[in-house]
Design a protein around this motif. Structure first.
Motif, PDB file in Angstrom:
ATOM      1  N   VAL A 116      44.623  38.249  40.153  1.00  0.00           N
ATOM      2  CA  VAL A 116      43.330  38.236  39.468  1.00  0.00           C
ATOM      3  C   VAL A 116      43.488  37.512  38.144  1.00  0.00           C
ATOM      4  O   VAL A 116      44.331  37.882  37.326  1.00  0.00           O
ATOM      5  CB  VAL A 116      42.798  39.665  39.245  1.00  0.00           C
ATOM      6  CG1 VAL A 116      41.406  39.630  38.627  1.00  0.00           C
ATOM      7  CG2 VAL A 116      42.780  40.448  40.564  1.00  0.00           C
TER       8      VAL A 116
ATOM      9  N   LEU B 155      36.137  41.802  40.695  1.00  0.00           N
ATOM     10  CA  LEU B 155      37.434  42.421  40.432  1.00  0.00           C
ATOM     11  C   LEU B 155      37.631  42.657  38.944  1.00  0.00           C
ATOM     12  O   LEU B 155      37.022  41.983  38.106  1.00  0.00           O
ATOM     13  CB  LEU B 155      38.553  41.526  40.970  1.00  0.00           C
ATOM     14  CG  LEU B 155      38.476  41.151  42.452  1.00  0.00           C
ATOM     15  CD1 LEU B 155      39.658  40.250  42.819  1.00  0.00           C
ATOM     16  CD2 LEU B 155      38.454  42.396  43.325  1.00  0.00           C
ATOM     17  N   ASP B 156      38.490  43.611  38.628  1.00  0.00           N
ATOM     18  CA  ASP B 156      38.817  43.933  37.236  1.00  0.00           C
ATOM     19  C   ASP B 156      40.326  43.825  37.077  1.00  0.00           C
ATOM     20  O   ASP B 156      41.071  44.650  37.601  1.00  0.00           O
ATOM     21  CB  ASP B 156      38.337  45.347  36.895  1.00  0.00           C
ATOM     22  CG  ASP B 156      38.611  45.732  35.443  1.00  0.00           C
ATOM     23  OD1 ASP B 156      39.151  44.881  34.682  1.00  0.00           O
ATOM     24  OD2 ASP B 156      38.293  46.869  35.056  1.00  0.00           O
ATOM     25  N   ARG B 157      40.789  42.794  36.366  1.00  0.00           N
ATOM     26  CA  ARG B 157      42.225  42.578  36.215  1.00  0.00           C
ATOM     27  C   ARG B 157      42.897  43.735  35.493  1.00  0.00           C
ATOM     28  O   ARG B 157      44.063  44.060  35.758  1.00  0.00           O
ATOM     29  CB  ARG B 157      42.495  41.278  35.443  1.00  0.00           C
ATOM     30  CG  ARG B 157      43.965  40.830  35.477  1.00  0.00           C
ATOM     31  CD  ARG B 157      44.319  39.952  34.305  1.00  0.00           C
ATOM     32  NE  ARG B 157      44.280  40.699  33.066  1.00  0.00           N
ATOM     33  CZ  ARG B 157      45.304  41.401  32.588  1.00  0.00           C
ATOM     34  NH1 ARG B 157      46.447  41.455  33.239  1.00  0.00           N
ATOM     35  NH2 ARG B 157      45.192  42.050  31.449  1.00  0.00           N
TER      36      ARG B 157
ATOM     37  N   GLU C 253      38.448  37.428  37.514  1.00  0.00           N
ATOM     38  CA  GLU C 253      37.779  38.717  37.453  1.00  0.00           C
ATOM     39  C   GLU C 253      36.328  38.533  37.006  1.00  0.00           C
ATOM     40  O   GLU C 253      35.940  37.479  36.504  1.00  0.00           O
ATOM     41  CB  GLU C 253      38.510  39.655  36.490  1.00  0.00           C
ATOM     42  CG  GLU C 253      38.487  39.236  35.033  1.00  0.00           C
ATOM     43  CD  GLU C 253      39.067  40.302  34.116  1.00  0.00           C
ATOM     44  OE1 GLU C 253      39.061  41.494  34.474  1.00  0.00           O
ATOM     45  OE2 GLU C 253      39.516  39.941  33.010  1.00  0.00           O
ATOM     46  N   ASN C 254      35.530  39.556  37.214  1.00  0.00           N
ATOM     47  CA  ASN C 254      34.129  39.606  36.756  1.00  0.00           C
ATOM     48  C   ASN C 254      33.266  38.507  37.364  1.00  0.00           C
ATOM     49  O   ASN C 254      32.343  38.003  36.706  1.00  0.00           O
ATOM     50  CB  ASN C 254      34.050  39.519  35.226  1.00  0.00           C
ATOM     51  CG  ASN C 254      34.893  40.572  34.542  1.00  0.00           C
ATOM     52  OD1 ASN C 254      34.983  41.693  35.017  1.00  0.00           O
ATOM     53  ND2 ASN C 254      35.533  40.207  33.432  1.00  0.00           N
TER      54      ASN C 254
END
Length: 365
Positions: free
Chosen positions: A233, A201-203, A147-148
């Motif tokens: 993720v 993406l944001d888990r 993520e990120n």
């Protein structure tokens, strides 16, 4: 073209050896896909294999993460088991990240009788990677994405392979994150099968995506599939611990024995609870007032239980400045390491009165 050249052209993701660029440094793992035979047991602290990662700028702040918590990668790239492991599944994924680059390596664990170089044997692994076993010519191994991630986007995150050689055949991807909300996160190159992500993406919002990939002919008719493509993720430590259940008020009777439990403080961390990103440790930062002792209480670093640590004689309400104490409690993730993120809350502890003094006449008549 010889057979080896054709195989290299059509199936770069399943090569046992990855060739580095001759003229310039290419950031990432030198070899991205490994095949190892399933041993009777992975022995604790014994190297399984060695990975080579180079960000072309000195590997500053290089960190490795392994999909299986029973394994870790040392600073020198050695993959080792943290304990004796008899069953590790059929695939391990290693994510490497430095200040300047990040990449993913895949380690497939095969039986001794599986021929590493034979394409038909490679496709046989499909049913053991969490993908429903079907009579398919599509290989869609799970994809892990941190993520990120930082721009630029889109960025390649994996590849789908088909053994079908139908002229004009194309890959098609569908599901949540493609043509269902949130739309447009993933896409596939209809010719090469390369899967890419279009944004960070944001888990904590969505941890897993279950997509479907199929092969179509030139008219758009499905000729193979659909086959499930799982995308997970990988968690990053981007959430601070939070105390959500306040106000925190505890009571303890004066004169209580040393070690009496007063209350419990627990914090919440939105990061992946199976990783150190959400492994919390507690600490008392400050006690007010500081008399009769600056350390009247102790907090269990793992459980968050606050207990008395002073003599029952000092826990005397009648001799105290005030029967109310305030403790500033800190919760730190990463198991309390300096790199962990922190959150704080205040615990109020009230010393309750006990009927331990008989009446006294203060003046004679």
């Amino acid at each position: 073209l010889d057979v080896k050249s054709l195989f290299t052209f059509f199936f770069p993701q399943v090569l046992l050896l990855a060739c580095a660029e001759d003229l310039e440094c290419v950031p990432g793992f030198r070899q991205k896909v490994f095949y190892i035979e399933q041993p009777f047991e992975f022995t604790e602290d014994q190297p399984v294999l060695k990975l080579e990662f180079d960000d072309c700028k000195g590997n500053s702040k290089l960190n490795f993460e392994v999909s299986n918590p029973d394994f870790k990668v040392e600073r020198d790239g050695s993959l080792i088991a943290l304990k004796n492991v008899s069953e590790a599944g059929r695939a391990l994924f290693v994510h490497a990240r430095s200040e300047h680059a990040e990449d993913m390596a895949e380690i497939l664990i095969v039986e001794a009788n599986e021929k590493h170089g034979a394409l038909k044997e490679i496709f046989k692994i499909e049913g053991n990677l969490g993908i429903p076993r079907q009579k398919r010519a599509i290989l869609a191994t799970p994809i892990l994405i941190p993520e990120n991630q930082r721009p630029p986007f889109p960025r390649s995150v994996g590849k789908v392979i088909s053994s079908e050689g139908t002229e004009g055949a194309k890959f098609r991807l569908s599901g949540k994150g493609v043509d269902q909300d949130p739309k447009g996160i993933f896409r596939i190159n209809e010719i090469s099968g390369d899967v890419s992500v279009t944004r960070a993406l944001d888990r904590e919002a969505i941890a897993n995506y279950e997509l479907e990939v199929e092969v179509t002919d030139i008219s758009g008719k499905t000729i193979d599939g659909p086959v499930r493509l799982d995308i997970s993720v990988i968690d990053q430590n981007d959430n601070r611990p939070m105390f959500k259940e306040g106000p925190y008020i505890g009571h303890v009777m004066e004169g209580s024995p040393t070690g009496t439990t007063v209350m419990r403080m627990t914090a919440f961390d939105a990061d992946d609870s199976s990783t150190d990103n959400a492994l919390l440790r507690y600490n008392i930062l400050k006690q007010t007032p500081t008399k009769p002792s600056p350390n009247m209480f102790y907090i269990d670093p793992e459980k968050g239980d606050i207990v008395t640590v002073v003599s029952p004689v000092l826990l005397d309400r009648e001799t105290m400045e005030t029967p109310k104490y305030e403790l500033v409690i800190e919760a730190k993730d990463m198991g309390g390491l300096d790199v962990g993120l922190t959150g704080t809350a205040t615990a109020t502890i009230l010393i309750d009165d006990k009927n331990d003094h008989p009446p006294e006449f203060t003046k004679k008549e």
